[in-house]
Scaffold this motif. Sequence first.
Motif, PDB file in Angstrom:
ATOM      1  N   ALA A  21     -17.129   9.960 -15.221  1.00 40.89           N
ATOM      2  CA  ALA A  21     -17.343   8.334 -14.658  1.00 40.89           C
ATOM      3  C   ALA A  21     -17.653   7.769 -13.231  1.00 40.89           C
ATOM      4  N   LEU A  22     -16.191   8.195 -13.591  1.00 39.09           N
ATOM      5  CA  LEU A  22     -15.420   7.545 -11.748  1.00 39.09           C
ATOM      6  C   LEU A  22     -16.097   8.335 -11.219  1.00 39.09           C
ATOM      7  N   VAL A  23     -16.417   9.972 -11.077  1.00 44.28           N
ATOM      8  CA  VAL A  23     -16.347  10.747  -9.948  1.00 44.28           C
ATOM      9  C   VAL A  23     -17.889  10.520  -9.288  1.00 44.28           C
ATOM     10  N   ILE A  24     -18.433   9.802 -10.481  1.00 44.73           N
ATOM     11  CA  ILE A  24     -20.418  10.242 -10.124  1.00 44.73           C
ATOM     12  C   ILE A  24     -20.606   9.084  -9.851  1.00 44.73           C
ATOM     13  N   VAL A  25     -19.814   7.872  -9.938  1.00 42.76           N
ATOM     14  CA  VAL A  25     -20.324   6.378  -9.381  1.00 42.76           C
ATOM     15  C   VAL A  25     -19.729   5.201  -8.025  1.00 42.76           C
ATOM     16  N   VAL A  26     -18.184   6.245  -7.698  1.00 39.49           N
ATOM     17  CA  VAL A  26     -17.368   6.008  -6.867  1.00 39.49           C
ATOM     18  C   VAL A  26     -18.593   7.120  -5.942  1.00 39.49           C
ATOM     19  N   PHE A  32     -23.152  13.127  -5.102  1.00 40.71           N
ATOM     20  CA  PHE A  32     -24.714  12.847  -6.449  1.00 40.71           C
ATOM     21  C   PHE A  32     -25.589  11.592  -6.061  1.00 40.71           C
ATOM     22  N   HIS A  33     -24.851  10.766  -4.879  1.00 40.21           N
ATOM     23  CA  HIS A  33     -25.586  10.172  -4.488  1.00 40.21           C
ATOM     24  C   HIS A  33     -25.740   9.527  -2.600  1.00 40.21           C
ATOM     25  N   ALA A  34     -26.150   8.387  -2.543  1.00 42.20           N
ATOM     26  CA  ALA A  34     -25.491   7.977  -0.773  1.00 42.20           C
ATOM     27  C   ALA A  34     -25.248   6.786  -1.558  1.00 42.20           C
ATOM     28  N   LEU A 144     -23.392  23.585 -12.875  1.00 46.31           N
ATOM     29  CA  LEU A 144     -21.578  24.398 -13.689  1.00 46.31           C
ATOM     30  C   LEU A 144     -20.627  23.699 -13.038  1.00 46.31           C
ATOM     31  N   ASN A 145     -20.899  24.187 -11.346  1.00 46.40           N
ATOM     32  CA  ASN A 145     -20.376  23.876 -10.824  1.00 46.40           C
ATOM     33  C   ASN A 145     -19.623  22.921 -10.477  1.00 46.40           C
ATOM     34  N   ASP A 146     -20.218  21.915 -10.563  1.00 49.97           N
ATOM     35  CA  ASP A 146     -19.568  20.148 -10.142  1.00 49.97           C
ATOM     36  C   ASP A 146     -18.247  20.109 -11.300  1.00 49.97           C
ATOM     37  N   VAL A 147     -17.797  20.217 -12.022  1.00 49.49           N
ATOM     38  CA  VAL A 147     -16.758  20.483 -12.110  1.00 49.49           C
ATOM     39  C   VAL A 147     -15.809  21.080 -11.660  1.00 49.49           C
ATOM     40  N   GLN A 148     -16.051  21.753 -10.598  1.00 53.31           N
ATOM     41  CA  GLN A 148     -15.215  21.617  -9.013  1.00 53.31           C
ATOM     42  C   GLN A 148     -15.063  20.764  -8.999  1.00 53.31           C
ATOM     43  N   TYR A 149     -16.116  19.646  -8.571  1.00 54.73           N
ATOM     44  CA  TYR A 149     -16.146  18.798  -8.062  1.00 54.73           C
ATOM     45  C   TYR A 149     -15.469  17.207  -9.184  1.00 54.73           C
ATOM     46  N   ILE A 150     -15.650  17.416 -10.097  1.00 51.45           N
ATOM     47  CA  ILE A 150     -15.758  15.813 -11.426  1.00 51.45           C
ATOM     48  C   ILE A 150     -14.077  15.816 -11.016  1.00 51.45           C
ATOM     49  N   PHE A 151     -13.273  17.371 -11.163  1.00 52.35           N
ATOM     50  CA  PHE A 151     -11.850  17.196 -11.666  1.00 52.35           C
ATOM     51  C   PHE A 151     -11.089  17.725 -11.054  1.00 52.35           C
ATOM     52  N   ASN A 152     -11.307  17.248  -9.799  1.00 52.35           N
ATOM     53  CA  ASN A 152     -10.977  17.825  -8.553  1.00 52.35           C
ATOM     54  C   ASN A 152      -9.588  16.881  -8.686  1.00 52.35           C
ATOM     55  N   ILE A 153      -8.577  17.047  -8.353  1.00 53.00           N
ATOM     56  CA  ILE A 153      -7.879  15.783  -7.969  1.00 53.00           C
ATOM     57  C   ILE A 153      -6.996  15.188  -6.246  1.00 53.00           C
ATOM     58  N   ASP A 154      -8.137  15.792  -5.723  1.00 51.22           N
ATOM     59  CA  ASP A 154      -8.186  15.480  -4.213  1.00 51.22           C
ATOM     60  C   ASP A 154      -9.227  14.151  -4.631  1.00 51.22           C
ATOM     61  N   ILE A 156     -10.416  13.091  -7.418  1.00 57.40           N
ATOM     62  CA  ILE A 156     -10.040  11.407  -8.119  1.00 57.40           C
ATOM     63  C   ILE A 156      -8.832  10.764  -7.338  1.00 57.40           C
ATOM     64  N   SER A 157      -8.817  11.574  -6.354  1.00 57.47           N
ATOM     65  CA  SER A 157      -7.166  10.461  -5.789  1.00 57.47           C
ATOM     66  C   SER A 157      -7.796   9.520  -4.801  1.00 57.47           C
ATOM     67  N   GLU A 158      -9.205   9.930  -4.136  1.00 58.38           N
ATOM     68  CA  GLU A 158      -9.495   9.519  -3.394  1.00 58.38           C
ATOM     69  C   GLU A 158     -10.699   8.444  -3.858  1.00 58.38           C
ATOM     70  N   CYS A 159     -11.279   8.423  -4.931  1.00 57.46           N
ATOM     71  CA  CYS A 159     -12.052   7.697  -5.973  1.00 57.46           C
ATOM     72  C   CYS A 159     -10.685   6.530  -5.797  1.00 57.46           C
ATOM     73  N   ILE A 160      -9.783   7.077  -6.609  1.00 61.53           N
ATOM     74  CA  ILE A 160      -8.629   5.488  -6.888  1.00 61.53           C
ATOM     75  C   ILE A 160      -8.921   5.202  -5.647  1.00 61.53           C
ATOM     76  N   ASN A 161      -8.638   5.287  -4.455  1.00 57.74           N
ATOM     77  CA  ASN A 161      -8.088   4.963  -2.825  1.00 57.74           C
ATOM     78  C   ASN A 161      -9.141   3.977  -3.113  1.00 57.74           C
ATOM     79  N   ARG A 162     -10.250   4.150  -3.097  1.00 56.11           N
ATOM     80  CA  ARG A 162     -11.686   3.836  -2.139  1.00 56.11           C
ATOM     81  C   ARG A 162     -11.818   2.364  -2.848  1.00 56.11           C
ATOM     82  N   ILE A 163     -11.539   2.664  -4.377  1.00 58.14           N
ATOM     83  CA  ILE A 163     -11.586   1.297  -4.798  1.00 58.14           C
ATOM     84  C   ILE A 163     -10.602   0.158  -5.258  1.00 58.14           C
ATOM     85  N   THR A 164      -9.224   0.637  -4.202  1.00 59.40           N
ATOM     86  CA  THR A 164      -8.286  -0.594  -4.145  1.00 59.40           C
ATOM     87  C   THR A 164      -7.810  -0.633  -2.875  1.00 59.40           C
ATOM     88  N   SER A 165      -8.514   0.680  -1.618  1.00 62.47           N
ATOM     89  CA  SER A 165      -9.037  -0.393  -0.083  1.00 62.47           C
ATOM     90  C   SER A 165      -9.818  -0.510   0.201  1.00 62.47           C
TER      91      SER A 165
END
Length: 341
Positions: A21-26, A32-34, A144-154, A156-165
């Motif tokens: 959910a975090l990766v798809i939304v952020v 996935f979207h603009a 099916l390849n989207d799992v490489q994006y969704i569960f990519n540590i970089d 996920i880290s960037e998602c958190i960075n977007r939220i906190t900065s």
Amino acid sequence: MKKYILSLIITIALLMGSITALVIVVDPFYHFHAPSDTNNIYIYNEMYQSPGMARNFEYDSIMLGTSMTENFRPSMFKEYGENALVVSYAGGRSKDIAKLVDQAFKSSNDIKKIYIDLNDYQLCSAPDSEFSDLPDYLYDSNPLNDVQYIFNIDVISECINRITSSNENNVETAFTWDDPELFGKDKVMQDYYSSHANQAWVNSEGYDSALVKDTAVKNVQNFESYITAHPDTEFIFFLPPYSAAYWYDLKEQNKLDEKLDMYQAAIEELLKYKNAKIFFFMDDYETICNLDSYRDLCHYHPHINEKMTKDIHSEAFRITSADLSERIEKLKEFVKNYILE
């Protein structure tokens, strides 16, 4: 034990669901979207973010290309009634840029114009070469390849960075670099002397003209299927205004004829298509002789990008079958007589 295993499964499922959910939304790479607000975006990785931008942003014209396109801005096209998007991939080969064209046509946009730059290194590289290994899961249509994006540590880290900065970037300034300190004749000369000092050999034994032309043709043919499949879209190719120092350096290396043959072959191939226009800025002598407008032998100030935008829309510097050979010969004579001082 069963309760523990069940609890563990539920915990893992909830964690994976939360991450998804975090990766798809952020969605930091716009896979996935603009973004909901294009006035608040962050562009920092062209290779990873460009395909999503081309596929998911809204536009009717798109500038796709290498570092030679980075200083174009969407606002430069507004006065011509175009809702433009600039998507750059520095160092991209023709195959790389063709993949971005493919992403653009996978969008829901009604694309009127596609602008593409043609570079020296693009036209002389192997037609099937890529600048770097591309993240195919960001380009293909396999969910099916989207799992490489969704569960990519970089990611996920960037998602958190977007939220906190906080972030103040936008599509207008994406990719651009315009610090005045970057430009000047002294920077160009430094690049020239560095290039010249590191030159291991000079091409004094001639070259395989047929191979040079064939490679150039095959590189532009990477765009052929898109040009023919979309006759209502206008493809605008342009050859950038490299500085006069670039041409002088080619002359010193005895590579002038080779490069001119390469450019001419590429242009001749593109002139076959009715929905393609080619603009040859390499003989914009007023521009290329002003070395203060450059940061090195090739890269230019944003005011040149703005000038090219106006010239394209006024059809200045457009090259045709009727004047191609003459302009190439005039450029050759100019370079032969040009002195870098």
